[in-house]
Design a protein around this motif. Structure first.
Motif, mmCIF file in Angstrom:
data_model
loop_
_atom_site.group_PDB
_atom_site.id
_atom_site.type_symbol
_atom_site.label_atom_id
_atom_site.label_comp_id
_atom_site.label_asym_id
_atom_site.label_seq_id
_atom_site.Cartn_x
_atom_site.Cartn_y
_atom_site.Cartn_z
ATOM 1 N N GLY A 1 38.603 36.446 36.877
ATOM 2 C CA GLY A 1 40.038 36.390 36.577
ATOM 3 C C GLY A 1 40.790 37.620 36.991
ATOM 4 O O GLY A 1 41.847 37.908 36.448
ATOM 5 N N ARG A 2 40.247 38.383 37.931
ATOM 6 C CA ARG A 2 40.932 39.611 38.327
ATOM 7 C C ARG A 2 42.293 39.280 38.937
ATOM 8 O O ARG A 2 42.455 38.239 39.576
ATOM 9 C CB ARG A 2 40.071 40.423 39.287
ATOM 10 C CG ARG A 2 39.805 39.757 40.616
ATOM 11 C CD ARG A 2 38.856 40.619 41.432
ATOM 12 N NE ARG A 2 38.627 40.107 42.753
ATOM 13 C CZ ARG A 2 37.615 39.311 43.082
ATOM 14 N NH1 ARG A 2 36.743 38.906 42.163
ATOM 15 N NH2 ARG A 2 37.444 38.909 44.327
ATOM 16 N N ALA A 3 43.229 40.161 38.726
ATOM 17 C CA ALA A 3 44.598 39.909 39.187
ATOM 18 C C ALA A 3 45.102 41.100 39.983
ATOM 19 O O ALA A 3 44.627 42.220 39.783
ATOM 20 C CB ALA A 3 45.495 39.652 37.998
ATOM 21 N N GLY A 4 46.050 40.855 40.827
ATOM 22 C CA GLY A 4 46.637 41.916 41.634
ATOM 23 C C GLY A 4 47.379 42.896 40.740
ATOM 24 O O GLY A 4 47.851 42.524 39.679
ATOM 25 N N LEU A 5 47.461 44.123 41.202
ATOM 26 C CA LEU A 5 48.154 45.147 40.394
ATOM 27 C C LEU A 5 49.666 44.938 40.485
ATOM 28 O O LEU A 5 50.181 44.611 41.512
ATOM 29 C CB LEU A 5 47.811 46.549 40.922
ATOM 30 C CG LEU A 5 46.495 47.159 40.491
ATOM 31 C CD1 LEU A 5 46.473 48.603 40.929
ATOM 32 C CD2 LEU A 5 46.296 47.075 38.988
#
Ligand SMILES: [Zn+2]
Length: 223
Positions: free
Chosen positions: A219-223
């Motif tokens: 579930g990593r997301a862009g900064l």
């Protein structure tokens, strides 16, 4: 005059310097050591010294390793276009346990913490930027304007980094470090993502269970 053995006192003293080992635990460990067979105590002592003497830092990712570069950096089965940035070698272990991540790592060696006097120069930040800049055959420049030689990290040339995953612990220092790295990496035009969604706030990556860590990575997301 010492009521107990000075030798035992000294052992307790040394053991209690280890993280998470309080005086009580140190006394319990010392008592246990006294009951251990001599050969086992010698083996333990040898393992401690060998760890100190033989284990080194990988010159590419700064993880602990017996051989430099480390097995992950050497592996041909890893995706060299993704670098996951972590605080400590123990975080690499935690992420490897999930079996989910197939990219490379970069161990910072801590987090930015002004209160503890730790700044970017005390961490392996410069080396991370160099790794991102290195494979660019287009001659992309680092933020400071210098152009790095391709293949300087010892890895195969020409695999451009397309994503940097920031896997700092979810706390103030982790947030500060992620923000700082995000700013520093922005000029490279690559994806910079951050895990930690689903990780308990203030928790330690190292102690997260595999399922939680896998979800956080997915579930990593862009900064
Ligand atoms: Zn390595």
């Amino acid at each position: 005059m010492h009521l107990t053995s000075e030798t035992v006192e000294s052992l307790v003293e040394h053991l209690s310097k280890l993280p998470t080992v309080g005086r009580k635990t140190a006394q319990r460990l010392a008592a246990y050591v006294l009951k251990m067979p001599r050969e086992e105590v010698v083996e333990l002592a040898r393992a401690l010294v060998a760890a100190k003497d033989k284990v080194k830092e990988c010159s590419v990712c700064f993880n602990v390793t017996d051989d430099d570069p480390c097995p992950v950096c050497r592996s041909e089965r890893r995706d060299r276009s993704i670098i996951c940035v972590v605080e400590e070698p123990s975080d690499v272990l935690a992420l490897e346990r999930t079996g989910e991540f197939r990219g490379l790592y970069h161990v910072l060696g801590g987090v930015i913490s002004p209160l503890d006097g730790v700044g970017p120069d005390d961490l392996h930040v410069r080396e991370l930027i160099a790794r991102v800049a290195t494979p660019a055959s287009s001659g992309a420049a680092a933020p400071d304007g210098t152009v790095r030689e391709p293949g300087a990290d010892g890895g195969p040339e020409g695999v451009p980094v397309r994503e940097v995953i920031l896997a700092m612990n979810p706390n103030v220092e982790g947030d500060t470090t992620s923000y700082y790295l995000g700013q520093l990496l922005a000029p490279f035009g690559i994806a910079v993502t951050r895990i930690a969604r689903g990780l308990p706030i203030g928790g330690d990556l190292e102690f997260a269970d595999e399922a939680t860590l896998s979800r956080a990575l997915e579930g990593r997301a862009g900064l």
